[in-house]
Structure formats: structure tokens, C-alpha cells
Motif scaffolding. Structure first.
Motif, mmCIF file in Angstrom:
data_model
loop_
_atom_site.group_PDB
_atom_site.id
_atom_site.type_symbol
_atom_site.label_atom_id
_atom_site.label_comp_id
_atom_site.label_asym_id
_atom_site.label_seq_id
_atom_site.Cartn_x
_atom_site.Cartn_y
_atom_site.Cartn_z
ATOM 1 N N LYS A 71 -5.497 8.106 1.460
ATOM 2 C CA LYS A 71 -5.004 7.078 0.487
ATOM 3 C C LYS A 71 -3.924 5.936 1.146
ATOM 4 O O LYS A 71 -3.390 5.155 0.414
ATOM 5 C CB LYS A 71 -4.413 7.452 -0.746
ATOM 6 N N THR A 86 0.697 -1.331 -0.030
ATOM 7 C CA THR A 86 0.065 -0.043 -0.361
ATOM 8 C C THR A 86 0.826 1.148 -0.017
ATOM 9 O O THR A 86 2.083 0.953 0.164
ATOM 10 C CB THR A 86 -0.929 0.109 1.321
ATOM 11 N N HIS A 126 -3.963 3.303 2.716
ATOM 12 C CA HIS A 126 -4.077 1.896 2.559
ATOM 13 C C HIS A 126 -4.444 1.509 1.327
ATOM 14 O O HIS A 126 -5.044 0.236 1.075
ATOM 15 C CB HIS A 126 -5.427 1.456 3.674
ATOM 16 N N ALA A 127 -4.491 2.512 0.280
ATOM 17 C CA ALA A 127 -4.571 2.117 -0.982
ATOM 18 C C ALA A 127 -3.792 1.348 -1.641
ATOM 19 O O ALA A 127 -2.622 1.608 -1.515
ATOM 20 C CB ALA A 127 -4.831 3.187 -1.917
ATOM 21 N N PRO A 128 -4.139 0.265 -2.482
ATOM 22 C CA PRO A 128 -2.985 -0.602 -3.276
ATOM 23 C C PRO A 128 -2.457 0.190 -4.363
ATOM 24 O O PRO A 128 -3.364 1.266 -4.845
ATOM 25 C CB PRO A 128 -3.729 -1.678 -3.632
#
Length: 317
Positions: free
Chosen positions: A142, A107, A144-146
Motif C-alpha cells: 500500500k 500517499t 503508493h496508495a492515496p
């Protein structure tokens, strides 16, 4: 940003420049890629390194970072001799590479945390830094956004945030806005201007001449491994180019331009466009007003005009 990106510009011993390059040379297979160039980057400024493909920019940057060993010359980065003390110098440097190399399996938060380990920054310290880094990059929410879910502009901004993990004094940026849409480019420019205002030193390569004009206090133009011009953007424009440019295009423009070449100090053809470089464009504009088959643009000279005059209009691969 004040707590994270501290306003403590580097002050090398003796108050010297952030980067100083003297007589730098590098050859491959007997071919000089960098041929004895000299330049210095004052602390707290943005310095641009411009040139066509193959001009020697990347090799110069790699030598400055201690990633490529030069054949000759001396380099001092962050007050340290390179390559002899490159490791210590790089501890005070951030790098934004030409192509994003974020780990796709992590992430945004994890990418920053892992990168912090290279500088000996523990997880607790990184947890405190990451919210401000993401805020600076316009990526709040963002964490924890991949990586695969981020747009190209978001990835570029995350790469910039990653370069600031160690609160560097000097940031190298290799074509930081290539491939971005205009909105993303302007956001990156805003963030870079903030870094300059905070006393950071930026060393920038770019193929966008408007980017160099907007950001750089001073720049150097390389071609075939040699430094062919250096100065502030407006200074280079005044020194090398007539102040006004008229671009003329339309049917049979080449023949028309040849017969009216005397209306400018200089005229160049590029494809289906005639470029007239003028000190006084009024006579040319008066003639063009009666030419219904032709279109034209009248503008001030730019850094791109300087670049093309000095390096040529031929395509470089």
C-alpha cells in the motif's frame, strides 16, 4: 522488525521510570482540570490513563508532552525535565493522536517520508525503513496508495507506523482503536503487544475497558482532574468489586430487583437492567431459574464494573 524497531528499551539516568509525574496541576478560568496528580510509568510497560470525558486525561497527556504548560508540579519524560527540555524528550517519543491527521494529498509512503524529516531522517534512510514499517502495520503493497483510498483501519495502522518512524522508546496512544471494527481492533492490539514485547513503553488512553484489561500492566483512573485509583487491572477488580456479577433484564425488572436486592452484596439499576454484585451468586441464580419472564447474564467482574463504580453511570459530555 528487529532491524527497524530495535529492542533497546529506554534506560533513563539512574534507571528511573520512562515517565514520572509529581503533583501535576492545571487550571483554566479558575477551574482545576488536573488537580495535583502523581504517577510513574516503569520502562517497558503499558500504562493506561482512564477516565470519563472531561476527567483531565487529554490535558495530562499534553502536559507530559510539553504541549501545555502546567501550573504546578514536575514531569520527567525519557529522563528529561518537561517542559524545560521537552524537545529533546519528544525526540525519543512517538504519538498516535486520537484522530488520524495523515496528509490526504500524499500517499502512504510520502506521509512516512515527510514525517521522518521532522526527526532529521533523510530520504535514503526512510526508504530503508518504510518497507518494515508498512509490514508491521499490515500495509505491505500500500506504499503508493492515496490516503483517501485506505479504509479507517488502514489509516489507523498507518498512523501507528508513522509514530514509529523515529524508533521511539515511548509511544503515547490516545484512544488508538476508537471507531474501528472488531477485526481492526484486534490487529492493532496484536501490534501493540509486539511493541511491548520489544521493550517499548506504551502510554494509552482508551474508553474500551477490555482494551485496557488486555494491554495494560498498570493503569490510573482519573475523574474531575483527580487520580482516584491506580493499580494492575486484576488488582483493581479484586480491590473494588465483588467477584461475580449477574445482569438481570426483562419486563418489570426494577420492581423484581428491589424485592430481591438482598440476594447480592450490592444492586444497581441502569436503564432496564439490574446489576447484582455477588460474592456467591448461587442463591440469586436459583431464584432466577424459576423466573420465566426474566433473562440474565452471569459473568465475572470486569474493569468496566470498577470504572462505573468509581466514576458513576451518568453520561458525560
Amino acid at each position: 522488525m528487529a532491524a527497524l524497531i530495535a529492542n533497546h528499551a529506554l534506560n533513563p539516568a539512574g534507571g528511573g521510570p520512562a515517565l514520572e509525574v509529581v503533583a501535576l496541576g492545571k487550571s483554566y478560568a479558575g477551574q482545576a482540570v488536573v488537580a495535583g496528580i502523581d504517577f510513574a510509568v516503569p520502562t517497558g510497560t503499558c500504562f493506561g490513563l482512564l477516565g470519563p470525558n472531561g476527567a483531565g486525561k487529554t490535558t495530562t497527556l499534553r502536559c507530559c508532552l510539553g504541549l501545555t504548560i502546567p501550573d504546578s508540579g514536575t514531569i520527567r519524560l525519557a529522563g528529561r525535565a518537561v517542559p524545560a527540555d521537552a524537545g529533546a524528550a519528544r525526540a525519543r517519543v512517538g504519538v498516535v493522536p486520537q484522530f488520524d491527521n495523515l496528509d490526504p494529498d500524499f500517499t502512504a509512503h510520502e506521509n512516512l517520508t515527510v514525517y521522518g524529516r521532522y526527526f532529521g531522517i533523510g530520504e535514503a534512510a526512510m526508504r530503508a525503513r518504510i518497507p518494515e514499517l508498512l509490514d508491521f502495520a499490515g500495509l505491505t503493497g500500500k506504499e503508493h496508495a492515496p490516503i483517501q483510498s485506505l479504509s479507517g483501519g488502514m489509516k489507523r495502522r498507518l498512523t501507528l507506523a508513522r509514530a514509529l518512524v523515529n524508533d521511539p522508546d515511548i509511544v503515547f496512544l490516545d484512544e488508538p482503536t476508537t471507531g474501528l471494527d472488531p477485526q481492526a481492533r484486534h490487529l492493532i492490539w496484536d501490534r501493540l503487544k509486539r511493541l511491548i514485547a520489544l521493550g517499548k513503553t506504551l502510554i494509552l488512553t482508551t474508553h474500551f475497558m477490555d482494551e485496557a484489561e488486555r494491554l495494560c500492566d498498570r493503569l490510573a483512573i482519573l475523574d474531575h482532574g483527580r487520580l482516584i485509583a491506580e493499580g494492575a487491572p486484576r488488582e483493581l477488580i479484586r480491590r473494588h468489586i465483588e467477584p461475580q456479577v449477574v445482569e438481570v433484564f426483562g419486563e418489570a425488572v426494577a420492581n423484581w430487583a428491589q424485592t430481591h436486592e438482598q440476594l447480592g452484596e450490592r444492586m444497581e439499576m441502569a436503564g432496564d437492567t439490574a446489576f447484582f454484585y455477588c460474592r456467591d451468586a448461587a442463591p440469586l441464580l436459583a431464584v432466577l431459574a424459576g423466573e420465566t419472564a426474566l433473562r440474565f447474564v452471569h459473568r465475572a467482574a470486569s474493569l468496566e464494573d470498577v470504572f462505573l463504580k468509581l466514576t458513576g453511570r451518568d453520561l458525560r459530555d
